[in-house]
Design a protein around this motif. Sequence first.
Motif, PDB file in Angstrom:
ATOM      1  N   UNK A  23       9.783  -0.926  12.413  1.00 32.83           N
ATOM      2  CA  UNK A  23       8.560  -0.300  12.173  1.00 32.83           C
ATOM      3  C   UNK A  23       8.728   0.746  11.520  1.00 32.83           C
ATOM      4  N   UNK A  24       9.631   0.497  10.794  1.00 32.96           N
ATOM      5  CA  UNK A  24       9.300   2.091   9.492  1.00 32.96           C
ATOM      6  C   UNK A  24       8.681   1.685   8.418  1.00 32.96           C
ATOM      7  N   UNK A  25       8.933   0.406   8.201  1.00 31.52           N
ATOM      8  CA  UNK A  25       8.605  -0.570   6.789  1.00 31.52           C
ATOM      9  C   UNK A  25       6.813  -1.114   7.309  1.00 31.52           C
ATOM     10  N   UNK A  26       6.445  -1.177   8.647  1.00 30.77           N
ATOM     11  CA  UNK A  26       5.276  -1.483   8.236  1.00 30.77           C
ATOM     12  C   UNK A  26       4.552  -0.712   8.268  1.00 30.77           C
ATOM     13  N   UNK A  27       4.903   0.800   8.932  1.00 31.43           N
ATOM     14  CA  UNK A  27       4.264   1.561   9.316  1.00 31.43           C
ATOM     15  C   UNK A  27       4.532   2.316   7.820  1.00 31.43           C
ATOM     16  N   UNK A  28       4.641   2.198   6.096  1.00 33.17           N
ATOM     17  CA  UNK A  28       5.180   2.321   5.487  1.00 33.17           C
ATOM     18  C   UNK A  28       4.144   1.030   4.309  1.00 33.17           C
ATOM     19  N   UNK A  29       4.034   0.288   4.805  1.00 32.12           N
ATOM     20  CA  UNK A  29       3.041  -0.987   4.426  1.00 32.12           C
ATOM     21  C   UNK A  29       1.588  -0.684   5.017  1.00 32.12           C
ATOM     22  N   UNK A  30       1.172  -0.694   6.140  1.00 28.89           N
ATOM     23  CA  UNK A  30       0.133  -0.074   6.684  1.00 28.89           C
ATOM     24  C   UNK A  30      -0.690   0.874   5.710  1.00 28.89           C
ATOM     25  N   UNK A  31       0.444   2.454   5.647  1.00 25.95           N
ATOM     26  CA  UNK A  31      -0.253   3.279   4.678  1.00 25.95           C
ATOM     27  C   UNK A  31       0.043   3.117   3.650  1.00 25.95           C
ATOM     28  N   UNK A  32       0.440   2.314   2.367  1.00 18.12           N
ATOM     29  CA  UNK A  32      -0.082   1.774   1.531  1.00 18.12           C
ATOM     30  C   UNK A  32      -0.853   0.944   1.465  1.00 18.12           C
ATOM     31  N   UNK A  33      -1.101   0.050   2.137  1.00 19.91           N
ATOM     32  CA  UNK A  33      -2.656  -0.725   2.107  1.00 19.91           C
ATOM     33  C   UNK A  33      -3.963   0.193   2.689  1.00 19.91           C
ATOM     34  N   UNK A  34      -3.873   1.236   3.211  1.00 23.16           N
ATOM     35  CA  UNK A  34      -4.943   1.736   3.843  1.00 23.16           C
ATOM     36  C   UNK A  34      -5.210   2.358   2.395  1.00 23.16           C
ATOM     37  N   UNK A  35      -4.255   3.436   0.883  1.00 23.45           N
ATOM     38  CA  UNK A  35      -4.616   3.796   0.468  1.00 23.45           C
ATOM     39  C   UNK A  35      -5.075   2.935  -0.802  1.00 23.45           C
ATOM     40  N   UNK A  36      -4.761   1.762  -0.418  1.00 24.01           N
ATOM     41  CA  UNK A  36      -5.325   1.039  -1.788  1.00 24.01           C
ATOM     42  C   UNK A  36      -6.714   0.078  -1.046  1.00 24.01           C
TER      43      UNK A  36
END
Length: 68
Positions: A23-36
């Motif tokens: 879940x931590x990796x998914x959270x980081x990826x979702x935050x990255x996609x939101x910033x992109x």
Amino acid sequence: MEQGRRPVIPPRKNDPPVACPKWAYRHLLENLWARLKEWRAVATRYEKTASSFLSVILIAATADYIKI
């Protein structure tokens, strides 16, 4: 660790590796996609080809990395 908590931050070089929950990796990826998606060209996908869209994503990710 007490209460079943595990650290999510990467360990130091001389520390043993820590298993990070999925879940931590998914959270980081979702935050990255939101910033992109703050980049208009990424959010609206102006580029016609997959290679040019990937190039815009890489430029946005690099700019995001440098900003940190």
